[in-house]
Design a protein around this motif. Sequence first.
Motif, PDB file in Angstrom:
ATOM      1  N   VAL A  54      48.623  68.725 -39.523  1.00  9.89           N
ATOM      2  CA  VAL A  54      47.379  67.974 -39.406  1.00  9.89           C
ATOM      3  C   VAL A  54      46.366  68.913 -38.758  1.00  9.89           C
ATOM      4  O   VAL A  54      46.417  69.151 -37.550  1.00  9.89           O
ATOM      5  N   ASP A  55      45.483  69.484 -39.587  1.00  9.02           N
ATOM      6  CA  ASP A  55      44.459  70.405 -39.085  1.00  9.02           C
ATOM      7  C   ASP A  55      43.358  69.610 -38.407  1.00  9.02           C
ATOM      8  O   ASP A  55      42.826  68.656 -38.996  1.00  9.02           O
ATOM      9  N   ILE A  56      43.010  70.027 -37.181  1.00  7.77           N
ATOM     10  CA  ILE A  56      41.989  69.303 -36.424  1.00  7.77           C
ATOM     11  C   ILE A  56      40.986  70.256 -35.786  1.00  7.77           C
ATOM     12  O   ILE A  56      41.275  71.417 -35.535  1.00  7.77           O
ATOM     13  N   VAL A  57      39.823  69.700 -35.519  1.00  8.72           N
ATOM     14  CA  VAL A  57      38.834  70.294 -34.623  1.00  8.72           C
ATOM     15  C   VAL A  57      38.632  69.247 -33.532  1.00  8.72           C
ATOM     16  O   VAL A  57      38.170  68.137 -33.815  1.00  8.72           O
ATOM     17  N   PRO A  58      38.997  69.560 -32.294  1.00 15.51           N
ATOM     18  CA  PRO A  58      38.773  68.595 -31.208  1.00 15.51           C
ATOM     19  C   PRO A  58      37.279  68.452 -30.910  1.00 15.51           C
ATOM     20  O   PRO A  58      36.534  69.433 -30.957  1.00 15.51           O
ATOM     21  N   LEU A  59      36.856  67.250 -30.638  1.00 11.27           N
ATOM     22  CA  LEU A  59      35.490  67.005 -30.191  1.00 11.27           C
ATOM     23  C   LEU A  59      35.528  66.850 -28.670  1.00 11.27           C
ATOM     24  O   LEU A  59      36.425  66.184 -28.137  1.00 11.27           O
ATOM     25  N   ARG A 102      55.811  72.220 -32.829  1.00 12.23           N
ATOM     26  CA  ARG A 102      54.722  71.909 -31.895  1.00 12.23           C
ATOM     27  C   ARG A 102      53.356  71.937 -32.566  1.00 12.23           C
ATOM     28  O   ARG A 102      52.427  71.283 -32.107  1.00 12.23           O
ATOM     29  N   ASN A 103      53.237  72.697 -33.625  1.00 14.32           N
ATOM     30  CA  ASN A 103      51.933  72.806 -34.287  1.00 14.32           C
ATOM     31  C   ASN A 103      51.756  71.806 -35.439  1.00 14.32           C
ATOM     32  O   ASN A 103      50.972  72.040 -36.348  1.00 14.32           O
ATOM     33  N   TRP A 104      52.457  70.685 -35.387  1.00 17.91           N
ATOM     34  CA  TRP A 104      52.221  69.661 -36.414  1.00 17.91           C
ATOM     35  C   TRP A 104      50.778  69.170 -36.324  1.00 17.91           C
ATOM     36  O   TRP A 104      50.189  68.801 -37.332  1.00 17.91           O
ATOM     37  N   ILE A 105      50.233  69.170 -35.118  1.00 21.43           N
ATOM     38  CA  ILE A 105      48.793  68.998 -34.917  1.00 21.43           C
ATOM     39  C   ILE A 105      48.279  70.404 -34.672  1.00 21.43           C
ATOM     40  O   ILE A 105      48.657  71.049 -33.702  1.00 21.43           O
ATOM     41  N   ASN A 106      47.432  70.885 -35.568  1.00 20.01           N
ATOM     42  CA  ASN A 106      47.090  72.298 -35.586  1.00 20.01           C
ATOM     43  C   ASN A 106      45.588  72.494 -35.404  1.00 20.01           C
ATOM     44  O   ASN A 106      44.808  72.060 -36.247  1.00 20.01           O
ATOM     45  N   ASN A 107      45.228  73.148 -34.303  1.00 22.13           N
ATOM     46  CA  ASN A 107      43.807  73.455 -34.116  1.00 22.13           C
ATOM     47  C   ASN A 107      43.534  74.954 -34.252  1.00 22.13           C
ATOM     48  O   ASN A 107      42.515  75.455 -33.805  1.00 22.13           O
ATOM     49  N   ASP A 108      44.447  75.672 -34.908  1.00 24.35           N
ATOM     50  CA  ASP A 108      44.276  77.116 -35.094  1.00 24.35           C
ATOM     51  C   ASP A 108      43.007  77.451 -35.874  1.00 24.35           C
ATOM     52  O   ASP A 108      42.369  78.465 -35.619  1.00 24.35           O
ATOM     53  N   GLY A 109      42.649  76.631 -36.826  1.00 29.00           N
ATOM     54  CA  GLY A 109      41.461  76.911 -37.637  1.00 29.00           C
ATOM     55  C   GLY A 109      40.171  76.401 -37.032  1.00 29.00           C
ATOM     56  O   GLY A 109      39.095  76.592 -37.593  1.00 29.00           O
ATOM     57  N   ALA A 110      40.255  75.755 -35.877  1.00 32.07           N
ATOM     58  CA  ALA A 110      39.077  75.120 -35.284  1.00 32.07           C
ATOM     59  C   ALA A 110      37.935  76.098 -35.050  1.00 32.07           C
ATOM     60  O   ALA A 110      36.778  75.786 -35.341  1.00 32.07           O
ATOM     61  N   LEU A 111      38.232  77.281 -34.542  1.00 38.98           N
ATOM     62  CA  LEU A 111      37.164  78.246 -34.272  1.00 38.98           C
ATOM     63  C   LEU A 111      36.448  78.661 -35.550  1.00 38.98           C
ATOM     64  O   LEU A 111      35.233  78.820 -35.565  1.00 38.98           O
ATOM     65  N   PHE A 112      37.210  78.805 -36.628  1.00 36.54           N
ATOM     66  CA  PHE A 112      36.620  79.205 -37.904  1.00 36.54           C
ATOM     67  C   PHE A 112      35.746  78.089 -38.478  1.00 36.54           C
ATOM     68  O   PHE A 112      34.642  78.338 -38.956  1.00 36.54           O
TER      69      PHE A 112
END
Length: 188
Positions: free
Chosen positions: A54-59, A90-100
């Motif tokens: 689940v790719d996310i960007v935290p607000l 652990r990365n099932w919720i993934n914010n690795d792409g958030a910066l991009f």
Amino acid sequence: MPEVKLQRDEVMALLEELGAELAAREIDSPVQVIVFGGVYMLMQIGNRLSTHDVDIVPLAGSSDPQQETKRQKIFKQASNAVASRHGLPRNWINNDGALFVEEIIQKSELVRWKTFQMLEIWLPELACMLALKLTAFRPLQDLDDTLHLCQALNVTTAEEAQAILDRYVPASWQEENLVDETLMDLFG
């Protein structure tokens, strides 16, 4: 660990559980995240049967940096607890792409999609998702998603796709990511 393939119902159940886990941790207000990538395609377009994460960007939920750091820590602990119960990485919720993607998504109209107790899920608009897919284009992984987004938006030419890109993605990023080649490959 074997490759994870989360189907729509599983994603919904996991997000519900994550919202409950956040509520149990007595977080003061809902954690807000934007979803994108494969989970967006699974949930909104329906062109795939599963996603790996689940790719996310935290607000940001607080203007106080200390409070925000605490909220992020609680969110990570809650998502790890859900992962542990279900044997997920652990990365099932993934914010690795958030910066991009954050700069691109900030140009999008966001819509609140679902609330799971103390977890609010927001979505970027379809055109923003197409811009993201075109910018990060990987032929084997992104072709089907990109074609479905083009169809949903009635984008049939490179010029129409370029207009969407120009609305969201800086020209320098387009150049670095060889978007002109992607458009040639897709539209001839």
